[in-house]
Design a protein around this motif. Structure first.
Motif, PDB file in Angstrom:
ATOM      1  N   LEU A   1       0.826  -1.213   0.000  1.00 51.08           N
ATOM      2  CA  LEU A   1       0.000   0.000   0.000  1.00 51.08           C
ATOM      3  C   LEU A   1       0.857   1.260   0.000  1.00 51.08           C
ATOM      4  CD1 LEU A   1      -2.748  -1.072   2.554  1.00 51.08           C
ATOM      5  CD2 LEU A   1      -3.043  -0.765   0.100  1.00 51.08           C
ATOM      6  N   ARG A   2       1.916   1.226   0.785  1.00 52.15           N
ATOM      7  CA  ARG A   2       2.779   2.404   0.871  1.00 52.15           C
ATOM      8  C   ARG A   2       3.466   2.682  -0.462  1.00 52.15           C
ATOM      9  NH1 ARG A   2       6.658   3.936   5.915  1.00 52.15           N
ATOM     10  NH2 ARG A   2       7.943   5.494   4.899  1.00 52.15           N
ATOM     11  N   GLN A   9       0.881   4.034  -2.882  1.00 49.37           N
ATOM     12  CA  GLN A   9       0.499   5.394  -2.496  1.00 49.37           C
ATOM     13  C   GLN A   9       1.571   6.390  -2.942  1.00 49.37           C
ATOM     14  OE1 GLN A   9       0.022   5.920   1.759  1.00 49.37           O
ATOM     15  NE2 GLN A   9      -1.514   7.507   1.481  1.00 49.37           N
ATOM     16  N   ASP A  10       2.838   6.034  -2.742  1.00 48.98           N
ATOM     17  CA  ASP A  10       3.935   6.905  -3.167  1.00 48.98           C
ATOM     18  C   ASP A  10       3.983   7.055  -4.685  1.00 48.98           C
ATOM     19  OD1 ASP A  10       4.625   7.265  -0.554  1.00 48.98           O
ATOM     20  OD2 ASP A  10       6.328   5.881  -0.573  1.00 48.98           O
ATOM     21  N   HIS A  29       1.366   7.321  -6.441  1.00 47.47           N
ATOM     22  CA  HIS A  29       0.143   8.073  -6.768  1.00 47.47           C
ATOM     23  C   HIS A  29      -0.919   7.205  -7.443  1.00 47.47           C
ATOM     24  CE1 HIS A  29       2.390  11.620  -5.621  1.00 47.47           C
ATOM     25  NE2 HIS A  29       3.324  11.328  -6.513  1.00 47.47           N
ATOM     26  N   PRO A  68      -4.397   5.715  -7.058  1.00 45.91           N
ATOM     27  CA  PRO A  68      -5.542   5.974  -6.176  1.00 45.91           C
ATOM     28  C   PRO A  68      -5.947   4.717  -5.404  1.00 45.91           C
ATOM     29  CG  PRO A  68      -5.941   6.854  -8.376  1.00 45.91           C
ATOM     30  CD  PRO A  68      -4.705   6.017  -8.471  1.00 45.91           C
ATOM     31  N   THR A  69      -6.353   4.919  -4.164  1.00 46.23           N
ATOM     32  CA  THR A  69      -6.773   3.788  -3.333  1.00 46.23           C
ATOM     33  C   THR A  69      -7.901   3.004  -3.990  1.00 46.23           C
ATOM     34  OG1 THR A  69      -6.180   5.061  -1.366  1.00 46.23           O
ATOM     35  CG2 THR A  69      -7.577   3.147  -1.034  1.00 46.23           C
ATOM     36  N   SER A 114      -3.736   0.840 -12.898  1.00 45.81           N
ATOM     37  CA  SER A 114      -2.998   2.100 -12.944  1.00 45.81           C
ATOM     38  C   SER A 114      -2.544   2.389 -14.368  1.00 45.81           C
ATOM     39  CB  SER A 114      -1.780   2.051 -12.017  1.00 45.81           C
ATOM     40  OG  SER A 114      -0.707   1.394 -12.639  1.00 45.81           O
ATOM     41  N   GLU A 149      -2.242   3.597  10.550  1.00 43.04           N
ATOM     42  CA  GLU A 149      -2.169   4.391   9.320  1.00 43.04           C
ATOM     43  C   GLU A 149      -3.493   4.227   8.593  1.00 43.04           C
ATOM     44  OE1 GLU A 149      -1.128   5.565   5.258  1.00 43.04           O
ATOM     45  OE2 GLU A 149      -1.817   3.598   5.907  1.00 43.04           O
ATOM     46  N   GLN A 153      -4.666   4.334   5.400  1.00 39.31           N
ATOM     47  CA  GLN A 153      -4.813   3.450   4.245  1.00 39.31           C
ATOM     48  C   GLN A 153      -4.656   1.983   4.638  1.00 39.31           C
ATOM     49  OE1 GLN A 153      -6.025   4.366   1.405  1.00 39.31           O
ATOM     50  NE2 GLN A 153      -6.072   6.482   2.128  1.00 39.31           N
ATOM     51  N   SER A 154      -3.769   1.712   5.575  1.00 34.13           N
ATOM     52  CA  SER A 154      -3.606   0.340   6.044  1.00 34.13           C
ATOM     53  C   SER A 154      -4.877  -0.145   6.734  1.00 34.13           C
ATOM     54  CB  SER A 154      -2.423   0.254   7.013  1.00 34.13           C
ATOM     55  OG  SER A 154      -2.306  -1.047   7.539  1.00 34.13           O
ATOM     56  N   HIS A 184      -7.484  -0.961   4.231  1.00 30.08           N
ATOM     57  CA  HIS A 184      -7.232  -2.246   3.571  1.00 30.08           C
ATOM     58  C   HIS A 184      -7.702  -3.405   4.442  1.00 30.08           C
ATOM     59  CE1 HIS A 184      -5.354  -5.122   0.885  1.00 30.08           C
ATOM     60  NE2 HIS A 184      -4.788  -5.694   1.935  1.00 30.08           N
TER      61      HIS A 184
END
Length: 398
Positions: free
Chosen positions: A78-79, A82-83, A85, A87-88, A115, A341, A343-344, A347
């Protein structure tokens, strides 16, 4: 004229050294080739060994190295995305399956990553984050668009890349879809923050309040929950494996007498108005001891409680003993916020949704961390419309 042989150095030491090297190499090859295959216990020991990676904040460190390792991998993926870019909403959990590793259970996951980037452009940052967060994980290419993640030779994730543009649309309106599963969210460790309780009470779906019985604001928070018809259970402190992990006041310990255990549960029951059940706070040691657990379940039965085993240890007997005593009992499926976190946590909530869809019901446990409260608010906007969020006691109906 001098004899030329006298000026040449003796060669036998070189021959001897070469022979010694050959013998050593042959012996080393023999030892390596005859080494026994690693047993499960040895792999577990490796996974528990201290490693120089970023630390994760735990309330009580779970004695579950595989589950912990999988969550590290989740976070690394996820990290990295996310880095990059991504989208979730473009990271889809398309399948989840509970699997066993020794005594442990963990969730094998299939992710579809939509993506604009080529798979190889995303794999490099994912590999880098895996090295940081789970340096025992390996990443293998199965095809141009599919990669496999393993942890100590056990497959944990399948990553499927789909090159596309824009974001993936999803139906977020729960009223437009048929219900396919039921999910209960329990928030532990309540009792010290009035604002956290109000935040949970303000969500558009019911969460179960697990309140420490001897906390500063136990009665006030029980009142907040009751005012919005939220279910209340006692978050009963129990002895942990580590002597450094202090469960807090009102705890039960394995060396207590049967009378003291039952008296403690009875006293705690009176401190949380409206409680209809209990689950364990910590308890990785206590919930493994059948004799001690039996006293808790017998007193819970007297109080008319149901029981939720938080599963802080893979060998917990809390659920089974409660069932044996004729109680209504549940078991936790997912901890949503071992990693603090947003986003974590989102998930892990998606994991819980998938389990609910696959099995019909699921139970997720979280804590009143600021990141968890934010994630729960965000999840309300994007949660799967086919999963209904219900009270814990209502799971019996499905």
């Amino acid at each position: 004229m001098s004899d030329s042989r006298q000026s040449q150095p003796a060669r036998w030491p070189y021959y001897a050294l070469a022979a010694l090297c050959c013998i050593t190499l042959v012996a080393l090859i023999y030892v390596l080739s005859s080494a026994p295959e690693k047993k499960h216990s040895e792999l577990v020991a490796e996974m528990r060994a201290p490693v120089n990676v970023a630390s994760l904040p735990y309330e009580e460190r779970l004695d579950a190295p595989m589950e912990e390792g999988v969550k590290r991998i989740d976070y690394a993926i996820l990290r990295a995305l996310q880095d990059a870019h991504v989208p979730t909403s473009n990271i889809e959990l398309i399948a989840i399956e509970q699997q066993k590793f020794g005594d442990e259970s963990f969730h094998f996951q299939q992710l579809r990553i939509n993506s604009q980037y080529r798979p190889e452009d995303l794999i490099a940052p994912i590999a880098k984050e895996l090295l940081q967060w789970s340096n025992k994980a390996t990443l293998a290419k199965l095809s141009t668009t599919i990669y496999r993640v393993t942890l100590n030779d056990v497959e944990t994730h399948l990553l499927k890349f789909n090159q596309t543009s824009g974001t993936v649309d999803s139906d977020k309106n729960p009223g437009t879809l048929d219900i396919g599963g039921h999910l209960t969210i329990v928030i532990d460790d309540l009792g010290e923050s009035i604002s956290a309780a109000h935040s949970l009470a303000g969500l558009g779906y019911p969460v179960t309040f697990a309140i420490w019985p001897r906390s500063s604001y136990a009665k006030e928070i029980a009142g907040i929950a009751s005012a919005v018809s939220r279910e209340i259970i006692i978050h009963q402190p129990m002895e942990a494996m580590s002597a450094d992990a202090k469960p807090g006041p009102g705890a039960v310990y394995v060396d207590m007498t049967s009378e003291d255990i039952r008296a403690t549960i009875r006293a705690n029951y009176k401190l949380v108005p409206g409680a209809v059940g209990l689950n364990n706070h910590m308890g990785s040691k206590f919930t493994r001891e059948r004799k001690a657990v039996r006293e808790v379940t017998l007193e819970a039965k007297e109080c008319g409680f149901f029981v939720l085993d938080s599963m802080t240890h893979a060998k917990s007997v809390f659920f089974n003993e409660a069932k044996r005593q004729g109680l209504i009992a549940f078991r936790r499926n997912v901890f949503i916020d071992n990693v603090k976190e947003v986003q974590s946590t989102l998930h892990q909530l998606k994991k819980a949704e998938r389990i609910a869809l696959a099995k019909g019901t699921a139970i997720a446990i979280g804590h009143p961390y600021p990141t968890t409260l934010l994630a729960l608010q965000e999840w309300e906007k994007q949660r799967n419309g086919r999963v209904a969020v219900v009270k814990l006691s209502e799971l019996l109906n499905f």
